[in-house]
Design a protein around this motif. Structure first.
Motif, PDB file in Angstrom:
ATOM      1  N   TYR A  95       0.799  -1.139   0.029  1.00  0.00           N
ATOM      2  CA  TYR A  95       0.103   0.069   0.034  1.00  0.00           C
ATOM      3  C   TYR A  95       0.805   1.367   0.046  1.00  0.00           C
ATOM      4  CZ  TYR A  95      -3.771  -3.110   1.462  1.00  0.00           C
ATOM      5  OH  TYR A  95      -4.847  -4.256   1.767  1.00  0.00           O
ATOM      6  N   CYS A  96       0.383   2.233  -0.832  1.00  0.00           N
ATOM      7  CA  CYS A  96       0.866   3.509  -0.691  1.00  0.00           C
ATOM      8  C   CYS A  96       0.177   4.386   0.359  1.00  0.00           C
ATOM      9  CB  CYS A  96       0.830   4.028  -2.159  1.00  0.00           C
ATOM     10  SG  CYS A  96       1.903   5.870  -2.177  1.00  0.00           S
ATOM     11  N   ALA A  97       1.062   5.469   0.851  1.00  0.00           N
ATOM     12  CA  ALA A  97       0.152   6.016   2.168  1.00  0.00           C
ATOM     13  C   ALA A  97       0.789   7.473   2.045  1.00  0.00           C
ATOM     14  CB  ALA A  97       0.192   5.403   3.343  1.00  0.00           C
ATOM     15  N   ALA A  98      -0.055   8.543   2.683  1.00  0.00           N
ATOM     16  CA  ALA A  98       0.372   9.647   2.606  1.00  0.00           C
ATOM     17  C   ALA A  98       0.180  10.417   4.040  1.00  0.00           C
ATOM     18  CB  ALA A  98      -0.404  10.598   1.641  1.00  0.00           C
ATOM     19  N   ASP A  99       0.878  10.757   4.780  1.00  0.00           N
ATOM     20  CA  ASP A  99       0.936  11.555   5.886  1.00  0.00           C
ATOM     21  C   ASP A  99       0.960  13.199   5.654  1.00  0.00           C
ATOM     22  OD1 ASP A  99       2.916  11.816   8.921  1.00  0.00           O
ATOM     23  OD2 ASP A  99       1.203  12.806   8.442  1.00  0.00           O
ATOM     24  N   LEU A 100      -0.369  13.727   5.478  1.00  0.00           N
ATOM     25  CA  LEU A 100      -0.431  15.033   5.097  1.00  0.00           C
ATOM     26  C   LEU A 100       0.056  16.118   6.065  1.00  0.00           C
ATOM     27  CD1 LEU A 100      -3.812  14.681   3.546  1.00  0.00           C
ATOM     28  CD2 LEU A 100      -1.778  14.191   2.458  1.00  0.00           C
ATOM     29  N   ASN A 101       0.227  15.684   7.368  1.00  0.00           N
ATOM     30  CA  ASN A 101       0.526  16.606   8.461  1.00  0.00           C
ATOM     31  C   ASN A 101       1.682  16.487   9.233  1.00  0.00           C
ATOM     32  OD1 ASN A 101      -2.309  17.794   8.142  1.00  0.00           O
ATOM     33  ND2 ASN A 101      -2.997  15.873   9.277  1.00  0.00           N
ATOM     34  N   GLY A 102       2.621  15.517   8.948  1.00  0.00           N
ATOM     35  CA  GLY A 102       3.681  15.326   9.769  1.00  0.00           C
ATOM     36  C   GLY A 102       4.845  15.955   9.252  1.00  0.00           C
ATOM     37  N   ASP A 103       5.894  16.307  10.381  1.00  0.00           N
ATOM     38  CA  ASP A 103       7.046  16.850   9.690  1.00  0.00           C
ATOM     39  C   ASP A 103       8.164  15.976   9.667  1.00  0.00           C
ATOM     40  OD1 ASP A 103       6.085  20.000  11.622  1.00  0.00           O
ATOM     41  OD2 ASP A 103       6.070  19.388   9.259  1.00  0.00           O
ATOM     42  N   TYR A 104       7.835  14.907  10.269  1.00  0.00           N
ATOM     43  CA  TYR A 104       9.075  13.698  10.414  1.00  0.00           C
ATOM     44  C   TYR A 104       8.436  12.540  10.044  1.00  0.00           C
ATOM     45  CZ  TYR A 104       6.949  12.655  14.955  1.00  0.00           C
ATOM     46  OH  TYR A 104       5.930  12.091  15.959  1.00  0.00           O
ATOM     47  N   ILE A 105       9.326  11.618   9.567  1.00  0.00           N
ATOM     48  CA  ILE A 105       8.782  10.156   9.122  1.00  0.00           C
ATOM     49  C   ILE A 105       8.359   9.352  10.105  1.00  0.00           C
ATOM     50  CG2 ILE A 105       9.529   7.994   7.829  1.00  0.00           C
ATOM     51  CD1 ILE A 105      11.282   9.727   6.022  1.00  0.00           C
ATOM     52  N   SER A 106       6.974   9.014  10.087  1.00  0.00           N
ATOM     53  CA  SER A 106       6.612   7.898  11.201  1.00  0.00           C
ATOM     54  C   SER A 106       6.445   6.515  10.359  1.00  0.00           C
ATOM     55  CB  SER A 106       5.221   8.509  11.533  1.00  0.00           C
ATOM     56  OG  SER A 106       4.436   7.385  12.322  1.00  0.00           O
ATOM     57  N   VAL A 107       6.533   5.447  11.357  1.00  0.00           N
ATOM     58  CA  VAL A 107       6.194   4.313  10.508  1.00  0.00           C
ATOM     59  C   VAL A 107       4.673   3.474  11.279  1.00  0.00           C
ATOM     60  CG1 VAL A 107       8.847   3.560  10.941  1.00  0.00           C
ATOM     61  CG2 VAL A 107       7.370   2.984  12.771  1.00  0.00           C
ATOM     62  N   ARG A 108       4.023   4.328  11.745  1.00  0.00           N
ATOM     63  CA  ARG A 108       2.847   4.155  12.288  1.00  0.00           C
ATOM     64  C   ARG A 108       1.770   4.291  11.472  1.00  0.00           C
ATOM     65  NH1 ARG A 108       2.423   7.393  17.829  1.00  0.00           N
ATOM     66  NH2 ARG A 108       2.535   8.924  16.510  1.00  0.00           N
ATOM     67  N   THR A 109       0.874   3.336  11.151  1.00  0.00           N
ATOM     68  CA  THR A 109      -0.175   3.375  10.073  1.00  0.00           C
ATOM     69  C   THR A 109      -1.176   4.529  10.537  1.00  0.00           C
ATOM     70  OG1 THR A 109      -1.416   1.610  11.339  1.00  0.00           O
ATOM     71  CG2 THR A 109      -0.095   0.872   9.741  1.00  0.00           C
ATOM     72  N   THR A 110      -1.435   4.520  11.884  1.00  0.00           N
ATOM     73  CA  THR A 110      -2.277   5.651  12.241  1.00  0.00           C
ATOM     74  C   THR A 110      -2.002   7.279  12.049  1.00  0.00           C
ATOM     75  OG1 THR A 110      -1.263   5.751  14.376  1.00  0.00           O
ATOM     76  CG2 THR A 110      -3.341   4.518  14.231  1.00  0.00           C
ATOM     77  N   ASP A 111      -0.585   7.370  11.706  1.00  0.00           N
ATOM     78  CA  ASP A 111      -0.195   8.678  11.068  1.00  0.00           C
ATOM     79  C   ASP A 111      -0.488   9.099   9.804  1.00  0.00           C
ATOM     80  OD1 ASP A 111       2.516   8.567  13.608  1.00  0.00           O
ATOM     81  OD2 ASP A 111       0.579   9.688  13.752  1.00  0.00           O
ATOM     82  N   PHE A 112      -1.137   8.040   9.015  1.00  0.00           N
ATOM     83  CA  PHE A 112      -1.163   8.195   7.520  1.00  0.00           C
ATOM     84  C   PHE A 112      -2.704   8.340   7.163  1.00  0.00           C
ATOM     85  CE2 PHE A 112       3.253   7.794   5.771  1.00  0.00           C
ATOM     86  CZ  PHE A 112       3.856   7.443   7.058  1.00  0.00           C
ATOM     87  N   THR A 113      -3.120   9.273   6.621  1.00  0.00           N
ATOM     88  CA  THR A 113      -4.406   9.469   6.420  1.00  0.00           C
ATOM     89  C   THR A 113      -5.269   9.094   5.172  1.00  0.00           C
ATOM     90  OG1 THR A 113      -4.056  11.792   6.055  1.00  0.00           O
ATOM     91  CG2 THR A 113      -4.560  11.405   8.404  1.00  0.00           C
ATOM     92  N   SER A 114      -4.237   8.972   4.221  1.00  0.00           N
ATOM     93  CA  SER A 114      -4.676   8.468   2.924  1.00  0.00           C
ATOM     94  C   SER A 114      -3.998   7.352   2.232  1.00  0.00           C
ATOM     95  CB  SER A 114      -4.251   9.843   1.700  1.00  0.00           C
ATOM     96  OG  SER A 114      -5.025  10.901   1.952  1.00  0.00           O
ATOM     97  N   TRP A 115      -4.658   6.537   1.816  1.00  0.00           N
ATOM     98  CA  TRP A 115      -4.113   5.080   1.684  1.00  0.00           C
ATOM     99  C   TRP A 115      -4.776   4.780   0.130  1.00  0.00           C
ATOM    100  CZ3 TRP A 115      -1.180   2.152   4.495  1.00  0.00           C
ATOM    101  CH2 TRP A 115      -0.898   2.624   5.887  1.00  0.00           C
ATOM    102  N   GLY A 116      -3.760   4.213  -0.900  1.00  0.00           N
ATOM    103  CA  GLY A 116      -4.310   3.618  -1.791  1.00  0.00           C
ATOM    104  C   GLY A 116      -5.020   2.359  -1.805  1.00  0.00           C
TER     105      GLY A 116
END
Length: 125
Positions: A95-116
């Motif tokens: 899956y590709c995912a986007a974290d629209l608000n983060g300033d640093y890279i997270s590995v948590r799925t909950t930080d990513f709000t858009s998913w393919g």
């Protein structure tokens, strides 16, 4: 909001290579953190790789380090995951995912709000 469409999955023999693509729309890809996750049958979704919105930093999971590389083509609004030396345990939906608000890279799925919707990668022996 961002829409993400993955492609490039398929069936490959162990030791082979695949390159996944993630085409983004709705917002320029250099405005947010983009990541790849994967989920194997019966397992939780896990982080694979991410690239910071600046393009200056990438982070790769230890399980794929040295084999997988994430990159981005900003004019094409597309992210890629180059997968080499594939192993049986790499079999999963990616899956590709986007974290629209983060300033640093997270590995948590909950930080990513858009998913393919995901693309299947199957590695055979």
């Amino acid at each position: 909001q961002v829409q993400l469409v993955e492609s490039g999955g398929g069936l490959v023999q162990a030791g082979g290579s695949l390159k996944l693509s993630c085409v983004a729309s709705g917002r320029a890809i250099n405005n947010y953190i983009t990541a790849w996750f994967r989920q194997a049958p019966g397992k939780e979704r896990e982080f694979v790789a991410a690239i910071h919105w600046s393009g200056a930093t990438t982070h790769v999971a230890d399980s794929v380090k040295g084999r997988f590389t994430m990159s981005r083509d900003t004019p094409k609004n597309t992210a890629y995951l180059q997968m080499n030396s594939l192993k049986l345990e790499d079999t999963a939906v990616y899956y590709c995912a986007a974290d629209l608000n983060g300033d640093y890279i997270s590995v948590r799925t909950t930080d990513f709000t858009s998913w393919g919707q995901g693309t299947q990668v199957t590695v055979s022996s």
